[in-house]
Design a protein around this motif. Structure first.
Motif, short mmCIF file in Angstrom:
data_model
loop_
_atom_site.label_atom_id
_atom_site.label_comp_id
_atom_site.label_asym_id
_atom_site.label_seq_id
_atom_site.Cartn_x
_atom_site.Cartn_y
_atom_site.Cartn_z
N ARG A 12 33.94 22.45 80.05
CA ARG A 12 34.45 21.44 81.15
C ARG A 12 34.09 21.02 82.22
O ARG A 12 33.81 19.91 83.62
CB ARG A 12 35.95 21.39 80.52
CG ARG A 12 35.97 20.61 79.05
CD ARG A 12 37.42 19.67 79.14
NE ARG A 12 38.82 20.57 79.59
CZ ARG A 12 39.51 21.52 79.00
NH1 ARG A 12 39.50 21.77 77.98
NH2 ARG A 12 40.16 22.00 79.45
N ALA A 16 32.45 18.13 84.85
CA ALA A 16 32.56 18.25 85.19
C ALA A 16 31.92 17.69 86.57
O ALA A 16 32.04 17.46 87.58
CB ALA A 16 34.04 18.21 85.60
N ARG A 19 28.70 16.00 86.78
CA ARG A 19 28.98 14.51 86.99
C ARG A 19 28.75 14.40 88.21
O ARG A 19 28.82 13.31 88.56
CB ARG A 19 30.14 14.08 86.01
CG ARG A 19 30.98 13.06 85.92
CD ARG A 19 31.88 12.39 84.65
NE ARG A 19 32.83 13.10 85.35
CZ ARG A 19 33.26 13.93 84.42
NH1 ARG A 19 32.72 14.36 83.78
NH2 ARG A 19 34.43 14.84 84.75
N GLU A 47 28.57 16.99 80.30
CA GLU A 47 29.86 16.29 81.63
C GLU A 47 30.64 16.32 81.42
O GLU A 47 31.37 16.69 81.50
CB GLU A 47 28.86 14.78 82.15
CG GLU A 47 27.92 14.39 82.86
CD GLU A 47 27.31 13.48 83.96
OE1 GLU A 47 25.98 13.85 84.60
OE2 GLU A 47 28.03 12.57 83.27
N GLU A 248 42.15 18.41 85.74
CA GLU A 248 40.81 18.62 86.52
C GLU A 248 40.28 17.31 87.30
O GLU A 248 39.39 17.66 88.05
CB GLU A 248 39.94 18.76 85.45
CG GLU A 248 40.27 19.61 84.74
CD GLU A 248 39.33 20.29 83.90
OE1 GLU A 248 38.89 21.36 83.15
OE2 GLU A 248 39.41 19.58 82.29
#
Length: 289
Positions: A12, A16, A19, A47, A248
């Motif tokens: 993750r 992130a 992205r 992503e 996040e």
């Protein structure tokens, strides 16, 4: 993490980051997909952390997004390599919630850890007796064998700080120092331990005094994590009655980074905090004499 499986904390985080870089480069997912000869759907799943990223894909995408600083690229390549890595804590997985495993994974990767605790001493600073008493006094029954496993995990977590693997800053509210949640003798041992741990170069412990007033109520307990040479907050965990939540999102990270800065500014300096803790320890000893 098998492709199509449940995202890991590392996958993750990598997704992130990719992205964010893509958005900064003003590229859509279809354009990014052309860079690695894949589909836009794969970029989407990369992503979101649902599929693994190959190191070469990370390298190509970062170049396409304009990131040329080798240290930063290497950092994300390492995340791609380790997204499936089995951490030491997974041998205890049968006794731990999945959200707690996420928290430990963040701790294990972190270079900076900051924690605010208005109720009890943070887990990374707890002596065994304090941790056991806190668990036994908590809501709900915990079987003795599970308590033993939780104690082992807590000791494993503390190695990150005791071995200098991360820079650690903790702020606790004065009632944590002044009003024992556990047996007085255990509380005194815990206070003495805090004073010793606070002498380490990688550890800063501060006390938010009663005089800080409403500052203590601005947020419940939380921990924030950074994974680079700079202490930019990249993940936050919150404890609640049902478990641990991982935040996040950019707005959430900014809010909690600001909250910690405000708490730190209102807290006593480390030296003054140590004096307050020593005074509380002396007072407790005098009360039993």
């Amino acid at each position: 993490m098998p492709d199509g499986g449940k995202p890991t904390v590392r996958s993750r985080r990598l997704g992130a980051a990719l992205r964010r870089y893509r958005h900064a480069a003003k590229m859509d997912q279809a354009q990014a997909a052309e860079v690695i000869a894949a589909s836009a759907a794969k970029i989407s799943r990369m992503e979101s952390g649902h599929v693994s990223c190959r190191v070469i894909d990370v390298r190509l995408l970062m170049a396409a997004y304009g990131e040329t600083e080798r240290e930063k690229v290497a950092r994300y390549e390492e995340l791609a390599k380790t997204s499936k890595r089995r951490g030491w804590w997974l041998e205890h997985a049968a006794h731990l919630r999945s959200d707690y495993l996420d928290h430990i994974s963040l701790e294990d990767d972190a270079t900076y850890i900051r924690e605010w605790q208005p109720v009890m001493f943070p887990g990374l600073l707890q002596i065994s007796a304090y941790a056991k008493a806190s668990i036994e006094a908590g809501l709900g029954y915990v079987a003795p064998e599970r308590i033993e496993k939780l104690m082992q995990v807590r000791e494993g977590r503390q190695a990150k700080v005791s071995e200098g693997g991360a820079t650690y800053a903790a702020i606790v509210w004065e009632p944590v120092i002044a009003h024992p949640l556990v047996d007085d003798g255990i509380h005194r041992e815990q206070l003495a331990h805090i004073l010793e741990v606070g002498k380490r170069k990688n550890v800063t412990i501060q006390v938010l005094p009663f005089t800080a007033g409403a500052k203590a109520a601005m947020t419940s307990a939380f921990a924030s994590f950074s994974f680079d040479s700079e202490p930019t907050v990249e993940a936050v965990t919150l404890d609640n009655l049902r478990g641990t939540s991982v935040l996040e999102g950019a707005d959430d990270l900014t809010a909690y980074a600001n909250a910690f800065d405000q708490l730190r500014s209102a807290a006593l300096a480390p030296e003054a905090s140590a004096r307050l803790i020593r005074a509380a320890l002396r007072s407790s000893k005098e009360d039993t004499s």
